[in-house]
Design an enzyme around this catalytic site. Sequence first.
Site, PDB file in Angstrom:
ATOM      1  N   ASP A  26       8.411  -1.296  11.573  1.00 54.01           N
ATOM      2  CA  ASP A  26       7.743  -2.378  10.846  1.00 54.01           C
ATOM      3  C   ASP A  26       8.811  -3.168  10.102  1.00 54.01           C
ATOM      4  O   ASP A  26       9.608  -2.576   9.357  1.00 54.01           O
ATOM      5  CB  ASP A  26       6.724  -1.819   9.851  1.00 54.01           C
ATOM      6  N   ASP A  69      -5.683   0.580  14.717  1.00 48.72           N
ATOM      7  CA  ASP A  69      -5.238   1.169  13.459  1.00 48.72           C
ATOM      8  C   ASP A  69      -6.383   2.026  12.938  1.00 48.72           C
ATOM      9  O   ASP A  69      -7.483   1.512  12.685  1.00 48.72           O
ATOM     10  CB  ASP A  69      -4.900   0.084  12.437  1.00 48.72           C
TER      11      ASP A  69
END
Length: 253
Positions: free
Chosen positions: A130, A11
């Site tokens: 997500d 990330d």
Amino acid sequence: MLAKRIIPCLDVDHGRVKKGVNFVNLTDVGDPVAIAQAYEQQGADELVFLDITATNEKRKAFTDTIAAVASQVFMPLTVGGGINALEDMQALLKAGADKIALNSAAVHNPDLIRQGAEKFGQQCIVCAIDVRYQPEKDRYQVVINGGRKPTDLDALDWAQTAVSAGAGELLVTSMDCDGTKKGFDLKLYQALTAVVDVPIVASGGCGQISDFTELFKETTVDAGLAASVFHFGTLTIPQVKAELKQNEVPIRE
């Protein structure tokens, strides 16, 4: 049975690798090029790079970072974050990405999946989803904008829509499990694999080596993705692969 893939996830926030819990409280982990090189030496099958603040900050994706990584490592790279048009995909592919992960932009404009698949091939387009469990509705809800914006989409329905539009792979992250190290959400992946027939990458919750074995024994997903356990040295790729091999899970050597 196809060989299962082990994929570290980086990330990235403004050129640095970060890691949080449930998508918040980010901690700086290090330089993406150095971390990518280390994972390649360990034998990672692929790497996923997600620019986790590009969409919220309305920035373009981080082509400079991807170009720097691609010049140093030679395993497949999946890249997502801040991708809103075919031009963004093309720029990242030119920089060295192998696959493009579409998340929020695909929810706003599902036709973007079709456009990407037609121009670059289905194998190149990953739909990243997500999800958060909604107990009051007994369903998995799609959340966008780096986990900040709930939608009214059911995750299983959206997965099917994305595949119909041309997504060649799904990268599905359980927000409930993300960073908790309590294991993958097996029920989520069992439900997903029952309704779509493209490869699924499971993400969120890995905390110990047995979590990978359990994931591949209890579901038919194609890959397990993790961040914290690899970034902070809790596990190494060789340890995970040795454990899987011992448990007769087919892996890439």
